[in-house]
Design a protein around this motif. Sequence first.
Motif, PDB file in Angstrom:
ATOM      1  N   ALA A  82       0.830  -1.207   0.000  1.00  0.00           N
ATOM      2  CA  ALA A  82       0.000   0.000   0.000  1.00  0.00           C
ATOM      3  C   ALA A  82       0.864   1.257   0.000  1.00  0.00           C
ATOM      4  N   TYR A  83       1.972   1.237   0.730  1.00  0.00           N
ATOM      5  CA  TYR A  83       2.863   2.389   0.741  1.00  0.00           C
ATOM      6  C   TYR A  83       3.552   2.568  -0.608  1.00  0.00           C
ATOM      7  N   ILE A  84       3.883   1.481  -1.274  1.00  0.00           N
ATOM      8  CA  ILE A  84       4.472   1.591  -2.611  1.00  0.00           C
ATOM      9  C   ILE A  84       3.476   2.230  -3.576  1.00  0.00           C
ATOM     10  N   VAL A  85       2.200   1.838  -3.465  1.00  0.00           N
ATOM     11  CA  VAL A  85       1.162   2.454  -4.304  1.00  0.00           C
ATOM     12  C   VAL A  85       1.090   3.951  -4.048  1.00  0.00           C
ATOM     13  N   ARG A  86       1.145   4.342  -2.768  1.00  0.00           N
ATOM     14  CA  ARG A  86       1.098   5.774  -2.429  1.00  0.00           C
ATOM     15  C   ARG A  86       2.308   6.511  -2.990  1.00  0.00           C
ATOM     16  N   LEU A  87       3.482   5.863  -2.895  1.00  0.00           N
ATOM     17  CA  LEU A  87       4.682   6.488  -3.435  1.00  0.00           C
ATOM     18  C   LEU A  87       4.574   6.668  -4.945  1.00  0.00           C
TER      19      LEU A  87
END
Length: 221
Positions: free
Chosen positions: A192-197
């Motif tokens: 999920a954090y990679i998607v946000r990045l």
Amino acid sequence: MAPSVAIVEDDLPLRSVLSRGLREDGFEIPICVSSGTDLLRCIGDSSPDVFVVDIGLPDVDGRDLCLAMRARGVQAPVLFLTARGSVTDRLSGFHSGADDYLPKPFHFEELVLRLHALVRRGSGLPRASVGLHLDPAAHEVRHGDRGALLTPTEFRLLAALLARRGEVVRRHSLIHAAWPPGAMVHDNTLDAYIVRLRRKLDGIGQASAIATVRGVGYSIT
């Protein structure tokens, strides 16, 4: 050729003692500044052989500064000087890319020996930059004249990828770099954090920078 040391310490008396004492011990001091912002302005195509960095700087956490340096390709060893000496503090310092950790108060002779040891095994030559630059004071990533604000976790995650540009960084390495020691982080949280990045990088024209290596981790190109 004398080894060179960059000093980043906001306490003026201590900074003066470090600068004078290290010169007397045969070191060159090409950079001696009081803030992380000043240090990043001073780093050019080459860097000193080793950095001495206070964690409690007035404008930025020294650990975020180290992350930004590694993301820029600076490979020279970093020694943290700090009053924060707990195991958790030391672990977070090493996870941010530091090579050594010396709690205050310290013996100057020990600092000198540690610096000589770091110089022997270190290399200050920076690698080519990916074109993304991290600002640890603003917690921002920039590409040209465009920027995006990052949360602390996003900042550490992107820094870990940039520090190993062109390599596949395994999932567990990214979790260790981006979250505090002992944190329970599920795989879908990292994803999920990679998607946000990616969304934030898309906003500055770098949407395809992060690649997924299925079953292994991520890389940045």
